[in-house]
Design a protein around this motif. Structure first.
Motif, PDB file in Angstrom:
ATOM      1  N   VAL A 457     -46.961 -31.722  20.501  1.00  0.00           N
ATOM      2  CA  VAL A 457     -48.394 -32.009  20.580  1.00  0.00           C
ATOM      3  C   VAL A 457     -49.073 -30.922  21.417  1.00  0.00           C
ATOM      4  CG1 VAL A 457     -48.091 -34.495  20.339  1.00  0.00           C
ATOM      5  CG2 VAL A 457     -48.089 -33.482  22.621  1.00  0.00           C
ATOM      6  N   ARG A 458     -50.382 -30.814  21.257  1.00  0.00           N
ATOM      7  CA  ARG A 458     -51.151 -29.792  21.980  1.00  0.00           C
ATOM      8  C   ARG A 458     -52.340 -30.452  22.673  1.00  0.00           C
ATOM      9  NH1 ARG A 458     -53.224 -24.907  18.496  1.00  0.00           N
ATOM     10  NH2 ARG A 458     -51.078 -24.207  18.881  1.00  0.00           N
ATOM     11  N   VAL A 459     -52.557 -30.028  23.916  1.00  0.00           N
ATOM     12  CA  VAL A 459     -53.719 -30.464  24.698  1.00  0.00           C
ATOM     13  C   VAL A 459     -54.512 -29.224  25.070  1.00  0.00           C
ATOM     14  CG1 VAL A 459     -54.530 -31.700  26.751  1.00  0.00           C
ATOM     15  CG2 VAL A 459     -52.368 -32.365  25.670  1.00  0.00           C
ATOM     16  N   GLU A 460     -55.818 -29.202  24.745  1.00  0.00           N
ATOM     17  CA  GLU A 460     -56.683 -28.077  25.087  1.00  0.00           C
ATOM     18  C   GLU A 460     -57.788 -28.536  26.034  1.00  0.00           C
ATOM     19  OE1 GLU A 460     -56.259 -25.684  20.817  1.00  0.00           O
ATOM     20  OE2 GLU A 460     -58.244 -26.251  21.590  1.00  0.00           O
ATOM     21  N   VAL A 461     -57.977 -27.755  27.083  1.00  0.00           N
ATOM     22  CA  VAL A 461     -59.067 -27.986  28.035  1.00  0.00           C
ATOM     23  C   VAL A 461     -59.944 -26.739  27.998  1.00  0.00           C
ATOM     24  CG1 VAL A 461     -59.698 -28.442  30.435  1.00  0.00           C
ATOM     25  CG2 VAL A 461     -57.612 -29.450  29.482  1.00  0.00           C
ATOM     26  N   GLY A 516     -66.469 -18.290  28.055  1.00  0.00           N
ATOM     27  CA  GLY A 516     -65.695 -19.490  28.325  1.00  0.00           C
ATOM     28  C   GLY A 516     -64.199 -19.232  28.319  1.00  0.00           C
ATOM     29  N   ALA A 517     -63.429 -20.283  28.551  1.00  0.00           N
ATOM     30  CA  ALA A 517     -61.968 -20.168  28.578  1.00  0.00           C
ATOM     31  C   ALA A 517     -61.355 -21.450  28.048  1.00  0.00           C
ATOM     32  CB  ALA A 517     -61.471 -19.891  30.000  1.00  0.00           C
ATOM     33  N   THR A 518     -60.159 -21.301  27.438  1.00  0.00           N
ATOM     34  CA  THR A 518     -59.440 -22.458  26.904  1.00  0.00           C
ATOM     35  C   THR A 518     -57.998 -22.412  27.385  1.00  0.00           C
ATOM     36  OG1 THR A 518     -60.802 -22.534  24.910  1.00  0.00           O
ATOM     37  CG2 THR A 518     -58.680 -23.673  24.833  1.00  0.00           C
ATOM     38  N   PHE A 519     -57.569 -23.468  28.085  1.00  0.00           N
ATOM     39  CA  PHE A 519     -56.182 -23.598  28.500  1.00  0.00           C
ATOM     40  C   PHE A 519     -55.496 -24.553  27.528  1.00  0.00           C
ATOM     41  CE2 PHE A 519     -55.776 -21.448  32.565  1.00  0.00           C
ATOM     42  CZ  PHE A 519     -57.106 -21.224  32.907  1.00  0.00           C
ATOM     43  N   THR A 520     -54.308 -24.144  27.071  1.00  0.00           N
ATOM     44  CA  THR A 520     -53.589 -24.916  26.067  1.00  0.00           C
ATOM     45  C   THR A 520     -52.224 -25.320  26.607  1.00  0.00           C
ATOM     46  OG1 THR A 520     -54.693 -23.727  24.269  1.00  0.00           O
ATOM     47  CG2 THR A 520     -52.676 -24.910  23.719  1.00  0.00           C
ATOM     48  N   LEU A 521     -51.991 -26.637  26.616  1.00  0.00           N
ATOM     49  CA  LEU A 521     -50.707 -27.185  27.028  1.00  0.00           C
ATOM     50  C   LEU A 521     -50.013 -27.738  25.799  1.00  0.00           C
ATOM     51  CD1 LEU A 521     -48.677 -28.224  29.198  1.00  0.00           C
ATOM     52  CD2 LEU A 521     -50.087 -30.302  29.333  1.00  0.00           C
ATOM     53  N   GLU A 522     -48.813 -27.219  25.499  1.00  0.00           N
ATOM     54  CA  GLU A 522     -48.020 -27.756  24.398  1.00  0.00           C
ATOM     55  C   GLU A 522     -46.812 -28.472  24.969  1.00  0.00           C
ATOM     56  OE1 GLU A 522     -47.041 -24.916  21.410  1.00  0.00           O
ATOM     57  OE2 GLU A 522     -49.142 -24.387  20.988  1.00  0.00           O
ATOM     58  N   LEU A 523     -46.541 -29.650  24.400  1.00  0.00           N
ATOM     59  CA  LEU A 523     -45.456 -30.488  24.904  1.00  0.00           C
ATOM     60  C   LEU A 523     -44.628 -31.032  23.756  1.00  0.00           C
ATOM     61  CD1 LEU A 523     -47.382 -32.661  27.528  1.00  0.00           C
ATOM     62  CD2 LEU A 523     -45.810 -30.786  28.037  1.00  0.00           C
ATOM     63  N   PRO A 524     -43.315 -31.202  23.979  1.00  0.00           N
ATOM     64  CA  PRO A 524     -42.496 -31.899  22.977  1.00  0.00           C
ATOM     65  C   PRO A 524     -42.714 -33.403  23.087  1.00  0.00           C
ATOM     66  CG  PRO A 524     -41.139 -31.308  24.866  1.00  0.00           C
ATOM     67  CD  PRO A 524     -42.508 -30.732  25.132  1.00  0.00           C
ATOM     68  N   LEU A 525     -42.479 -34.114  21.999  1.00  0.00           N
ATOM     69  CA  LEU A 525     -42.592 -35.561  22.062  1.00  0.00           C
ATOM     70  C   LEU A 525     -41.540 -36.161  22.992  1.00  0.00           C
ATOM     71  CD1 LEU A 525     -43.316 -36.528  18.353  1.00  0.00           C
ATOM     72  CD2 LEU A 525     -44.919 -36.328  20.246  1.00  0.00           C
ATOM     73  N   GLN A 526     -40.362 -35.513  23.027  1.00  0.00           N
ATOM     74  CA  GLN A 526     -39.309 -35.907  23.957  1.00  0.00           C
ATOM     75  C   GLN A 526     -39.084 -34.749  24.908  1.00  0.00           C
ATOM     76  OE1 GLN A 526     -37.834 -38.908  24.030  1.00  0.00           O
ATOM     77  NE2 GLN A 526     -38.980 -39.639  22.242  1.00  0.00           N
ATOM     78  N   MET A 527     -39.073 -35.012  26.225  1.00  0.00           N
ATOM     79  CA  MET A 527     -38.984 -33.939  27.199  1.00  0.00           C
ATOM     80  C   MET A 527     -37.654 -33.205  27.096  1.00  0.00           C
ATOM     81  SD  MET A 527     -39.844 -34.204  31.250  1.00  0.00           S
ATOM     82  CE  MET A 527     -38.189 -34.217  31.907  1.00  0.00           C
ATOM     83  N   THR A 528     -37.711 -31.860  27.135  1.00  0.00           N
ATOM     84  CA  THR A 528     -36.515 -31.014  27.120  1.00  0.00           C
ATOM     85  C   THR A 528     -36.536 -30.116  28.343  1.00  0.00           C
ATOM     86  OG1 THR A 528     -37.580 -29.230  25.893  1.00  0.00           O
ATOM     87  CG2 THR A 528     -36.591 -30.997  24.604  1.00  0.00           C
ATOM     88  N   GLU A 529     -35.535 -29.297  28.491  1.00  0.00           N
ATOM     89  CA  GLU A 529     -35.454 -28.391  29.625  1.00  0.00           C
ATOM     90  C   GLU A 529     -35.795 -26.964  29.241  1.00  0.00           C
ATOM     91  OE1 GLU A 529     -34.577 -31.386  32.165  1.00  0.00           O
ATOM     92  OE2 GLU A 529     -34.840 -29.270  32.681  1.00  0.00           O
ATOM     93  N   LYS A 530     -36.381 -26.742  28.084  1.00  0.00           N
ATOM     94  CA  LYS A 530     -36.513 -25.407  27.542  1.00  0.00           C
ATOM     95  C   LYS A 530     -37.975 -25.095  27.239  1.00  0.00           C
ATOM     96  CE  LYS A 530     -34.807 -22.737  23.653  1.00  0.00           C
ATOM     97  NZ  LYS A 530     -34.002 -22.831  22.440  1.00  0.00           N
ATOM     98  N   SER A 531     -38.467 -23.972  27.774  1.00  0.00           N
ATOM     99  CA  SER A 531     -39.846 -23.576  27.497  1.00  0.00           C
ATOM    100  C   SER A 531     -40.107 -22.188  28.011  1.00  0.00           C
ATOM    101  CB  SER A 531     -40.807 -24.568  28.123  1.00  0.00           C
ATOM    102  OG  SER A 531     -42.126 -24.227  27.815  1.00  0.00           O
ATOM    103  N   ASP A 532     -41.266 -21.644  27.628  1.00  0.00           N
ATOM    104  CA  ASP A 532     -41.718 -20.343  28.104  1.00  0.00           C
ATOM    105  C   ASP A 532     -43.129 -20.481  28.643  1.00  0.00           C
ATOM    106  OD1 ASP A 532     -40.152 -19.039  25.244  1.00  0.00           O
ATOM    107  OD2 ASP A 532     -39.442 -18.809  27.305  1.00  0.00           O
ATOM    108  N   VAL A 533     -43.455 -19.666  29.645  1.00  0.00           N
ATOM    109  CA  VAL A 533     -44.808 -19.585  30.159  1.00  0.00           C
ATOM    110  C   VAL A 533     -45.401 -18.288  29.665  1.00  0.00           C
ATOM    111  CG1 VAL A 533     -46.226 -19.526  32.207  1.00  0.00           C
ATOM    112  CG2 VAL A 533     -44.167 -20.927  32.187  1.00  0.00           C
ATOM    113  N   GLN A 534     -46.506 -18.381  28.897  1.00  0.00           N
ATOM    114  CA  GLN A 534     -47.077 -17.197  28.270  1.00  0.00           C
ATOM    115  C   GLN A 534     -48.548 -17.066  28.624  1.00  0.00           C
ATOM    116  OE1 GLN A 534     -46.503 -17.805  24.117  1.00  0.00           O
ATOM    117  NE2 GLN A 534     -44.305 -18.108  24.272  1.00  0.00           N
ATOM    118  N   VAL A 535     -49.102 -15.899  28.404  1.00  0.00           N
ATOM    119  CA  VAL A 535     -50.519 -15.651  28.510  1.00  0.00           C
ATOM    120  C   VAL A 535     -50.980 -15.084  27.195  1.00  0.00           C
ATOM    121  CG1 VAL A 535     -52.321 -14.398  29.700  1.00  0.00           C
ATOM    122  CG2 VAL A 535     -50.369 -15.230  30.980  1.00  0.00           C
ATOM    123  N   ALA A 536     -51.950 -15.756  26.542  1.00  0.00           N
ATOM    124  CA  ALA A 536     -52.433 -15.276  25.257  1.00  0.00           C
ATOM    125  C   ALA A 536     -53.865 -14.812  25.387  1.00  0.00           C
ATOM    126  CB  ALA A 536     -52.349 -16.394  24.230  1.00  0.00           C
TER     127      ALA A 536
END
Length: 536
Positions: A457-461, A516-536
């Motif tokens: 899922v994705r959350v945008e602020v 303006g600016a948009t911050f995007t948080l993407e999350l798995p439906l089930q929490m995992t231990e794997k991810s990357d922090v990026q700047v787009a």
């Protein structure tokens, strides 16, 4: 005698021994609508009395005919147009020279208006008493000698004694167990300066236990400018003091946890997130303070002074004086206002409790160096966002920020709720601060929820503020980087790390200054231990 009967401002009714009408005077004609000649010789009881009163009045009439005068009898008469008027009667038996009863003369006074005024006054007093008794504050009227004139049930409950024990006693002796009045107490200051005064003090119950109170005193000033006493409003602030103590305790736990962890990043991260929530705490506390400071309770002092001023002619004042006629309605509106005010304050106190609970969870959420995992559970992100917005609603409204929600229907996400809350609080706070600095007339905070696929899922602020320059965009998640004068650069860095720990990612995009600016948080439906922090 004839002239007196006809010009009298009272009802004069003459009856024969059988209760037949002999004469009505002019005043009775005006009150009843009947002419004397049209009822002459007719039965008084059937024409003028409501059926419910006939038997009782016949009995009184029989006593009058039997030479037993009746005084102060009150009953209604029915007028020609069907209305009822309340009359107070005085009966006298008439006799001829030989002592034979020739009839009864009844002199009556129309007390309808007086009775209505008394009923209205009683109703007004009951509403006033209900207001004073049901408000969750202690309200006491105290004279210039510091004697308690009147108090409400709050004091009885708070101080553990019957209300009758207080009246006539010295307020300082009853409420604070002093031997003399303190010159710095709010009541003394209010009477001295002729203006409201307030202070915090300690109330002492009958069993000797103590509790913190906030006291407001409002002087009662008569029309001659002389202060005759004061109204004291007492608020039990035990819960507020307990909340303050709890907050101090949480702060101590926070510092202790940071020292044990041995990592400055943990300490600064916790402090930053607690600070975010404390902003909402401060807003709610400020609103509660403003509500109480702007309370309409002083209106009670004015109403009491006005009623005291007309204590000897209160009925006339309430029914005939223009100011008096407005008093019952004013007290009713005041009761409604105070009830609404109480609801608002309780709402803000609920927000305070929610934020303190959030602070507790932030503290407990921090992991030790050994990497203890947080507690995961099902979360509806839309509901969580809405709750966070409610906590900060007054601040957003005050800054003229419009919130736009664009929510898709999302499945429940299994995640560490408080880490997710930490991220969202930081993103909402940064967007609000950016919009606050922006001078544009249309300030919008847009929240979007999207389902990317079956697993994420994705959350945008997003905000429409000044935006982020390309050079700052590259460093936005770096530890210690900030463009704010008083910033420390830990919030977004900690949020990016938290997103990674949740198995997701946090990114940002901006087309440059003013875009303006948009911050995007993407999350798995089930929490995992794997991810990357990026700047787009």
């Amino acid at each position: 005698a004839e002239s007196l009967i006809e010009t009298a401002q009272a009802i004069v009714l003459m009856l024969n021994p059988r209760g037949r009408i002999v004469r009505l005077n002019r005043y009775m004609e005006e009150r009843s609508g009947y002419r004397s000649e049209e009822v002459d010789g007719k039965d008084w009881f059937d024409i003028f009395l409501p059926e419910r009163d006939r038997d009782r009045i016949r009995d009184l009439f029989s006593r009058a005919v039997g030479d037993v005068p009746t005084l102060g009898n009150v009953n209604s008469i029915v007028t020609k147009d069907g209305q009822e008027r309340l009359i107070e009667w005085y009966d006298k038996t008439l006799k001829d020279a030989q002592g034979k009863v020739t009839g009864v003369v009844s002199v009556g006074q129309d007390i309808t208006d007086r009775k209505q005024a008394e009923d209205a006054l009683t109703e007004s007093e009951e509403r006033y008493r209900s207001l004073v008794e049901n408000i969750n504050l202690g309200i006491t009227l105290i004279n210039a000698d510091y004697e308690i004139v009147m108090t409400n049930s709050f004091h009885g409950a708070a101080f553990g004694r019957p209300l009758c024990d207080f009246v006539g006693k010295k307020c300082y002796a009853e409420f604070e167990k002093r031997e003399a009045v303190c010159p710095h107490c709010p009541g003394a200051r209010a009477m001295a300066i002729g203006e409201p005064a307030e202070a915090e003090s300690v109330g002492i119950r009958d069993d000797g236990s103590r509790f913190p109170v906030r006291i407001q005193a409002f002087p009662v000033i008569g029309p001659d400018g002389v202060t005759s006493g004061f109204i004291e409003v007492v608020e039990d602030i035990t819960e507020r003091k307990q909340a303050q103590a709890e907050l101090e305790k949480l702060h101590e736990e926070l510092v202790r946890s940071s020292r044990l962890a041995g990592m400055s990043e943990v300490a600064t991260g916790v402090l930053h997130n607690v600070g975010n929530v404390l902003n909402s705490v401060n807003v709610s506390a400020g609103l509660v303070h403003e509500k109480i400071r702007g309370s309409r309770v002083p209106g009670l002092a004015k109403a009491t002074a006005l009623m005291s001023e007309h204590a000897n002619d209160l009925g006339t004042f309430i029914t005939q004086d223009e100011r008096g006629k407005q008093l019952p309605g004013y007290l009713t509106k005041l009761a409604e206002y105070l009830a609404e005010e109480q609801t608002d304050v309780l709402g803000e106190l609920r927000h305070l409790a929610e934020n303190i609970d959030h602070i507790k969870n932030i503290v407990s959420m921090q992991q030790s160096l050994s990497g203890v995992s947080g507690v995961t559970g099902p979360v509806r992100i839309g509901n969580l966002l809405d709750d966070l917005l409610k906590m900060d609603a007054s601040s957003l409204d005050h800054r003229g920020i419009k919130v736009v929600r664009e929510y898709d229907e999302l499945p429940v996400v299994t995640v560490d709720k408080h880490k997710l809350m930490q991220i969202l609080v930081n993103l909402l706070k940064n967007a609000k601060e950016a919009l606050t600095e922006d001078q544009g007339p249309d300030k919008r905070l847009t929240l979007r929820l999207r389902a990317l696929d079956e697993d994420r899922v994705r959350v945008e602020v997003a905000d429409n503020a000044m935006g982020i320059s390309p050079e700052n965009l590259k460093r936005i998640f770096e530890y210690g980087f900030t463009t704010k004068e008083n910033g420390h650069g830990f919030g977004l860095h900690g949020s990016a790390l938290a997103a990674k720990e949740l198995g997701g990612s946090l990114t940002v995009c901006s087309d440059g200054q003013g875009q303006g600016a948009t911050f995007t948080l993407e999350l798995p439906l089930q929490m995992t231990e794997k991810s990357d922090v990026q700047v787009a």
